[in-house]
Design a protein around this motif. Structure first.
Motif: not given
Length: 770
Positions: A618-621, A655-660
């Motif tokens: 959640v924090k990464a997202a 953004r999902l790639s960055i959050a990963r």
């Protein structure tokens, strides 16, 4: 071919079991024609009378036949025949009415070797007996040339003849032999000379015909006797057929299991090898070619190995066994088999010479079709945007037609083979019948034996047919095996050093020490004398024009490529001295094009850290500015992601790639132009959150937009593979012409003048402070 056998390593035990089962199956297959011949020749033609030596016979009949035997033969007959008072005491079906009341002899052994010797003992003796019994005294006198028998007899023989004449018994050739007037053995020798050209088959048929009459004379129920024989032989055939069925099922199961096991092992091996490939190997083997090798080529190998275990091993067993059986059946017609085999081999060699070159071409054309298909499918939006559908259809159609033309050629070759094979087989059958009919007419061959010979001939030809079919399939499989082996034996350029230590990255200090890099087979370096340091807790940005080597530079850090000269160190240790796993474990890499995997949002965010708690995801997202659109979905973090992330927008995918990468919590972050798909507002928010939450990590950003890197602690300016300048935004504005050009191309003149004035003011204040 050798590579196919190499892939069977680890499956030899199963292959040996298959081979043993094939021998059992071949034995049963080769036994069936003999049983068919026995049913025809013995069961039908001879009413079930199997041997020349009888199972039962009258006492007086045996006495008469022994007159034509040698003393040794008589002794052997006496040993293996037992006198019974009645036919009812014998183990043989008899008629219910009019039962023979006299004494009979019964065979007391079922030893095949003994029976074979007794057949020889009875053969000519029975033939002589039946011949003499059917002759009258006039016939015998005519046979002797009309000579007066009495004048040639000795005194003892004349005395015996006189006693016979006084007894009132009819004077017949058989009566003369019984009385001792005529020597039975002498008559047998005369007949043997007369019938020297008579075959064993003819002698056997004559004897069995006599025993049918003899069995009827002792009240044997010939109908039941014949049925018993037919049922016994038929039962054996059914048993053989059942064994063949069981063996075939087991062979098919084991062959399929071995083939699929090898296919699985090859797919695993290819996958593991491809995963270990660096970008150098990926450039050498195209993606479409690797897909073809992992699917179509391995499927070809799997199919051929399965068929090879079932047919290629069985064919020689069946062929050699059939040839042995043919030689035992009739050697005078072996030339027909040789002719047929020669024609089959000639056909196969011609077809191989024509078809083999086409198989390698066909596999390459399959690669090309996959490449074109992949390009069209991945570039479909662009094709539609430029209204090039018709052109791409024509391109695909041309490639498809080219492959189809080659496949049609190879298929036509195979379809040509079958009619010719059938013509040869039918021609051989007709030739065998034509030659056999003459031998049957001469009594040298029986109908059942001819049938068996035809069956064995077809088995031999079928064996070569199976080998020819395999020989047509083998070239394509050999090509496929070679292509798969190219992948499996390819040595990755980037490997762990032998005995590499288990050291791990602790801080993330990245230093490029006079690095040069050149692609394989390239004429010049792509990167020259790259020298800079990226420190933990700071952001290092890399900017430059298209083709300046930005992405290549950052690909050297996780060792997607290795430097040509110089070195890259992390925490003072050359990246080549880390294991690839430990090196990449502490690098959060976000590629230029966002890549998502089929599954859900949670599985994609936890891709680099499977055990990450929900709070970290959640924090990464939130840092990646992805939390808002994730929370808006009905299933939130359990929302499905389609293959390639096709059900989310480009910005959401990025953004999902960055959050990963953030969820992995690495020591080094690498963003390869990862903010390009984001709007300015999201870009600013993301970079701000990134600075606040990953302050201890080393951050490297490749970007095209000035606003993305303006606040970076250090900016590296690349121009044609060389560092044109490095420093802060304001420093570069004043002393780097390349950077100034990039800034002026992206900012308005007013914004540029403002930025330049701020840079000069800061420089002046710095000098005054000094």
């Amino acid at each position: 071919m050798g590579k196919l056998f190499k892939y069977m390593k680890g499956y030899w035990a199963g292959a040996l079991v298959v081979f043993a089962l094939l021998i059992v199956q071949a034995y049963c297959d080769l036994s069936l024609p003999n049983y068919t011949a026995d049913i025809l020749d013995t069961g039908i033609m001879q009413s079930g009378v199997e041997n020349v030596c009888p199972q039962v016979l009258r006492e007086e009949t045996l006495g008469d036949i022994k007159l034509f035997m040698t003393e040794e033969e008589q002794a052997e007959v006496d040993k293996y025949y037992t006198l019974k008072n009645s036919i009812k005491d014998c183990d043989i079906p008899i008629e219910e009415n009019n039962v023979y009341s006299g004494a009979v002899y019964e065979l007391n052994t079922d030893d095949s070797g003994v029976i074979e010797r007794l057949d020889e003992d009875f053969g000519m003796a029975v033939l002589t007996y039946t011949g003499i019994s059917q002759m009258s005294s006039e016939d015998m006198q005519a046979q002797d040339g009309g000579k007066d028998t009495e004048q040639e007899l000795s005194a003892e023989q004349q005395e015996k003849l006189a006693e016979l004449m006084q007894s009132g018994e009819e004077i017949t050739p058989m009566a003369l032999v019984r009385a001792g007037v005529t020597d039975g053995l002498a008559l047998r020798n005369e007949l043997e000379e007369k019938y020297a050209s008579m075959t064993d088959t003819a002698v056997s048929q004559s004897a069995k015909a006599f025993w049918q009459q003899e069995y009827a004379g002792v009240s044997v129920d010939m109908e039941r006797f014949q049925k018993n024989y037919l049922f016994a032989q038929g039962g054996k055939m059914l048993g053989m057929a059942a064994v063949i069925m069981v063996c075939t099922i087991c062979i098919c199961y084991l062959a399929a299991k071995i083939g699929s096991g090898i296919g699985k092992d090859l797919r695993v091996g290819v996958f593991k090898k491809v995963v270990s490939f660096s970008n150098t190997e990926m450039d050498k083997f195209s993606t479409s070619s690797l897909i073809t090798r992992s699917t179509n080529d391995i499927q070809q190998i799997q199919m051929v190995i399965t068929i090879m275990l079932r047919m290629c091993l069985y064919a020689p067993i069946l062929g050699v066994g059939g040839l042995i059986k043919v030689l035992h059946t009739n050697t005078s017609m072996v030339w027909i088999i040789a002719l047929a085999v020669g024609l089959v081999l000639a056909l196969v060699l011609v077809l191989m010479a024509v078809a083999m070159p086409k198989f390698k071409i066909m596999q390459n054309k399959v690669d090309k079709l996959n490449l074109v298909t992949r390009e069209i499918l991945t570039g479909l939006p662009v094709i539609r945007a430029f209204s090039r559908e018709k052109h791409e259809e024509e391109r695909f159609d041309a490639t498809n037609r080219d492959l189809t033309k080659t496949m049609l050629f190879t298929n036509r070759v195979m379809t040509f083979m079958m009619p010719v094979m059938m013509f040869i087989m039918n021609g051989v059958s007709v030739l065998i019948v034509w030659v056999s009919s003459k031998q049957i007419d001469l009594g040298k061959l029986q109908v059942g034996s001819m049938t068996a010979f035809i069956t064995y001939s077809m088995m031999i030809i079928m064996a070569f047919l199976m080998l020819s079919m395999i020989s047509v399939m083998l070239p394509r499989a050999a090509v496929a095996a070679e292509r798969v082996d190219d992948v499996l034996t390819a040595e990755p350029v980037i490997t762990d050093k032998e005995g590499v230590s288990d050291r791990k990255i602790t801080k993330g200090l990245v230093k490029f020490d006079h690095v040069n890099f050149r692609y394989e087979n390239a004429d010049c370096d792509v990167l020259e004398d790259i020298d800079f340091t990226a420190e933990p807790g700071k952001t290092t940005a890399i900017i430059g024009s298209t083709g300046s080597g930005k992405s290549t530079l950052i690909h050297l850090i996780p060792r997607f490529y290795d430097v040509t000269s110089g070195k890259i160190t992390i925490d003072g240790v050359d990246v080549r001295d880390y294991s690839q796993h430990n090196l990449r474990e502490q690098i959060g890499f976000v590629p230029q094009k966002g890549v998502l995997f089929s599954g859900d949002i949670r599985s994609n965010l936890s891709f680099g850290c499977p055990d990450a708690p929900q709070e970290r995801l959640v924090k990464a997202a939130e840092i990646a500015q992805a939390a808002e659109f994730i929370e808006a979905k009905p299933d939130k973090y359990d929302s499905p992601i389609a293959q390639g992330g096709s059900n989310v927008s480009g910005g959401q995918k990025q953004r999902l790639s960055i959050a990963r990468a953030i969820a992995k919590d690495p020591k080094i972050f690498i963003f390869d132009d990862s903010f390009s798909a984001l709007d300015f507002k999201t870009d600013v928010s993301l970079r701000k959150a990134l600075n606040e939450n990953v302050g201890d990590s080393t951050v490297l950003i490749v970007a095209q937009r000035i606003v993305t890197i303006m606040n970076a602690d250090k900016i590296i300016v690349l121009d044609e593979g060389k560092i044109a300048g490095q420093g802060t935004h304001k420093e570069l504005l004043l002393n780097c012409g390349v950077y100034t050009q990039i800034v002026r191309s992206q900012l308005s003149e007013k914004e540029y003048e403002q930025q330049l004035a701020e840079a000069k003011a800061e420089l002046s204040s710095g000098k005054e402070g000094e």
